[in-house]
Motif scaffolding. Sequence first.
Motif, PDB file in Angstrom:
ATOM      1  N   TRP A 121      12.564  53.285 121.765  1.00 13.31           N
ATOM      2  CA  TRP A 121      13.468  54.255 122.373  1.00 13.31           C
ATOM      3  C   TRP A 121      14.154  53.644 123.586  1.00 13.31           C
ATOM      4  O   TRP A 121      15.348  53.855 123.804  1.00 13.31           O
ATOM      5  CB  TRP A 121      12.682  55.500 122.764  1.00 13.31           C
ATOM      6  CG  TRP A 121      13.526  56.560 123.420  1.00 13.31           C
ATOM      7  CD1 TRP A 121      14.443  57.354 122.821  1.00 13.31           C
ATOM      8  CD2 TRP A 121      13.535  56.896 124.800  1.00 13.31           C
ATOM      9  NE1 TRP A 121      15.029  58.181 123.738  1.00 13.31           N
ATOM     10  CE2 TRP A 121      14.472  57.919 124.971  1.00 13.31           C
ATOM     11  CE3 TRP A 121      12.843  56.453 125.905  1.00 13.31           C
ATOM     12  CZ2 TRP A 121      14.732  58.503 126.191  1.00 13.31           C
ATOM     13  CZ3 TRP A 121      13.096  57.034 127.135  1.00 13.31           C
ATOM     14  CH2 TRP A 121      14.035  58.030 127.267  1.00 13.31           C
ATOM     15  N   LEU A 122      13.405  52.900 124.402  1.00  7.11           N
ATOM     16  CA  LEU A 122      14.011  52.249 125.565  1.00  7.11           C
ATOM     17  C   LEU A 122      15.021  51.190 125.144  1.00  7.11           C
ATOM     18  O   LEU A 122      16.033  50.993 125.823  1.00  7.11           O
ATOM     19  CB  LEU A 122      12.921  51.628 126.450  1.00  7.11           C
ATOM     20  CG  LEU A 122      12.056  52.617 127.226  1.00  7.11           C
ATOM     21  CD1 LEU A 122      10.960  51.881 127.971  1.00  7.11           C
ATOM     22  CD2 LEU A 122      12.888  53.449 128.172  1.00  7.11           C
ATOM     23  N   ALA A 123      14.750  50.502 124.030  1.00  8.16           N
ATOM     24  CA  ALA A 123      15.704  49.510 123.546  1.00  8.16           C
ATOM     25  C   ALA A 123      17.004  50.182 123.101  1.00  8.16           C
ATOM     26  O   ALA A 123      18.097  49.655 123.332  1.00  8.16           O
ATOM     27  CB  ALA A 123      15.094  48.721 122.393  1.00  8.16           C
ATOM     28  N   SER A 124      16.888  51.342 122.475  1.00  7.06           N
ATOM     29  CA  SER A 124      18.095  52.043 122.036  1.00  7.06           C
ATOM     30  C   SER A 124      18.781  52.758 123.193  1.00  7.06           C
ATOM     31  O   SER A 124      19.941  53.136 123.084  1.00  7.06           O
ATOM     32  CB  SER A 124      17.751  53.048 120.938  1.00  7.06           C
ATOM     33  OG  SER A 124      16.953  54.092 121.461  1.00  7.06           O
ATOM     34  N   LEU A 125      18.087  52.933 124.302  1.00  4.80           N
ATOM     35  CA  LEU A 125      18.658  53.637 125.441  1.00  4.80           C
ATOM     36  C   LEU A 125      19.817  52.867 126.074  1.00  4.80           C
ATOM     37  O   LEU A 125      20.795  53.471 126.521  1.00  4.80           O
ATOM     38  CB  LEU A 125      17.560  53.884 126.490  1.00  4.80           C
ATOM     39  CG  LEU A 125      17.911  54.820 127.627  1.00  4.80           C
ATOM     40  CD1 LEU A 125      18.246  56.195 127.090  1.00  4.80           C
ATOM     41  CD2 LEU A 125      16.755  54.905 128.595  1.00  4.80           C
ATOM     42  N   SER A 126      19.754  51.536 126.065  1.00  7.85           N
ATOM     43  CA  SER A 126      20.856  50.767 126.650  1.00  7.85           C
ATOM     44  C   SER A 126      22.139  50.944 125.839  1.00  7.85           C
ATOM     45  O   SER A 126      23.239  51.016 126.404  1.00  7.85           O
ATOM     46  CB  SER A 126      20.475  49.287 126.733  1.00  7.85           C
ATOM     47  OG  SER A 126      20.298  48.753 125.438  1.00  7.85           O
ATOM     48  N   ALA A 127      22.017  51.030 124.521  1.00  6.26           N
ATOM     49  CA  ALA A 127      23.202  51.265 123.687  1.00  6.26           C
ATOM     50  C   ALA A 127      23.788  52.645 123.968  1.00  6.26           C
ATOM     51  O   ALA A 127      25.019  52.807 124.049  1.00  6.26           O
ATOM     52  CB  ALA A 127      22.835  51.141 122.210  1.00  6.26           C
ATOM     53  N   VAL A 128      22.933  53.635 124.160  1.00  6.61           N
ATOM     54  CA  VAL A 128      23.402  54.980 124.467  1.00  6.61           C
ATOM     55  C   VAL A 128      24.094  54.986 125.827  1.00  6.61           C
ATOM     56  O   VAL A 128      25.139  55.623 126.013  1.00  6.61           O
ATOM     57  CB  VAL A 128      22.223  55.979 124.432  1.00  6.61           C
ATOM     58  CG1 VAL A 128      22.632  57.340 124.962  1.00  6.61           C
ATOM     59  CG2 VAL A 128      21.663  56.097 123.029  1.00  6.61           C
ATOM     60  N   ARG A 129      23.532  54.277 126.803  1.00  2.43           N
ATOM     61  CA  ARG A 129      24.123  54.203 128.135  1.00  2.43           C
ATOM     62  C   ARG A 129      25.525  53.604 128.066  1.00  2.43           C
ATOM     63  O   ARG A 129      26.465  54.081 128.703  1.00  2.43           O
ATOM     64  CB  ARG A 129      23.242  53.371 129.060  1.00  2.43           C
ATOM     65  CG  ARG A 129      23.755  53.320 130.490  1.00  2.43           C
ATOM     66  CD  ARG A 129      22.945  52.386 131.341  1.00  2.43           C
ATOM     67  NE  ARG A 129      22.941  51.022 130.853  1.00  2.43           N
ATOM     68  CZ  ARG A 129      23.883  50.111 131.106  1.00  2.43           C
ATOM     69  NH1 ARG A 129      24.934  50.430 131.815  1.00  2.43           N
ATOM     70  NH2 ARG A 129      23.787  48.882 130.638  1.00  2.43           N
ATOM     71  N   GLN A 130      25.678  52.566 127.264  1.00  2.00           N
ATOM     72  CA  GLN A 130      26.993  51.936 127.144  1.00  2.00           C
ATOM     73  C   GLN A 130      28.014  52.897 126.540  1.00  2.00           C
ATOM     74  O   GLN A 130      29.160  52.975 126.990  1.00  2.00           O
ATOM     75  CB  GLN A 130      26.890  50.674 126.291  1.00  2.00           C
ATOM     76  CG  GLN A 130      26.199  49.525 126.984  1.00  2.00           C
ATOM     77  CD  GLN A 130      26.014  48.337 126.068  1.00  2.00           C
ATOM     78  OE1 GLN A 130      26.265  48.428 124.865  1.00  2.00           O
ATOM     79  NE2 GLN A 130      25.572  47.212 126.634  1.00  2.00           N
ATOM     80  N   LYS A 131      27.595  53.667 125.535  1.00  2.00           N
ATOM     81  CA  LYS A 131      28.506  54.622 124.915  1.00  2.00           C
ATOM     82  C   LYS A 131      28.906  55.724 125.893  1.00  2.00           C
ATOM     83  O   LYS A 131      30.067  56.143 125.942  1.00  2.00           O
ATOM     84  CB  LYS A 131      27.853  55.247 123.683  1.00  2.00           C
ATOM     85  CG  LYS A 131      27.732  54.298 122.524  1.00  2.00           C
ATOM     86  CD  LYS A 131      27.046  54.967 121.344  1.00  2.00           C
ATOM     87  CE  LYS A 131      26.833  53.994 120.201  1.00  2.00           C
ATOM     88  NZ  LYS A 131      26.127  54.598 119.080  1.00  2.00           N
ATOM     89  N   VAL A 132      27.948  56.192 126.690  1.00  2.00           N
ATOM     90  CA  VAL A 132      28.243  57.248 127.657  1.00  2.00           C
ATOM     91  C   VAL A 132      29.202  56.740 128.724  1.00  2.00           C
ATOM     92  O   VAL A 132      30.162  57.431 129.103  1.00  2.00           O
ATOM     93  CB  VAL A 132      26.929  57.787 128.288  1.00  2.00           C
ATOM     94  CG1 VAL A 132      27.210  58.664 129.493  1.00  2.00           C
ATOM     95  CG2 VAL A 132      26.132  58.559 127.256  1.00  2.00           C
TER      96      VAL A 132
END
Length: 184
Positions: A121-132
């Motif tokens: 989940w933390l690994a996928s969190l950086s991708a979500v942060r970039q999209k936001v």
Amino acid sequence: MQVRQARKRIDRAGLYSSKAQQVGQPGPAIVRAGNGLAVICLSFGAAFAAFASGSLEQRIGNLFFLGFIPAVAVYAGGHILGQLLVVSSKLCDVIIAGSFRYATLLLKALLSWVSTHVSSWLASLSAVRQKVCYSAHRYYGHVSHVGFDFSCLLIRSVARFAIRIEAFPHRQLATYRRCRALRQ
């Protein structure tokens, strides 16, 4: 291998015959109580046989049926119940040790499962942060305009509400005075 060592520790702990270890166990106390009740039964049977009137055969029968048989039954029952309590206590120790071992294994498995899911989940969190961040930069102009309009509307609504609340007690007082004047 750990299971065998734990069982050996538990089994060795129950084999010591010191009085210090037997103090907390209910088995020896039940045996002592059974012995005491057996002596009381035997004493009662002997007293009844000695003081009851009757022939020698009747007195021996009274001693046998009112003293000896109940004393043997209470004595045997105390020893059987005492040993049963000791065995059940050892069995409970083994069950509790097994339950704790199982609980620790279950907790380890749960923690490993949680750690793998949290790390993914933390690994996928950086991708979500970039999209936001991309979306915020893209729509910043529109968002700032809507935010400004919303703050103006909120300020205006709060001001109207404050004016109404301020005028409310005066209206209520005027209504109260009118009603009072009509009553008089």
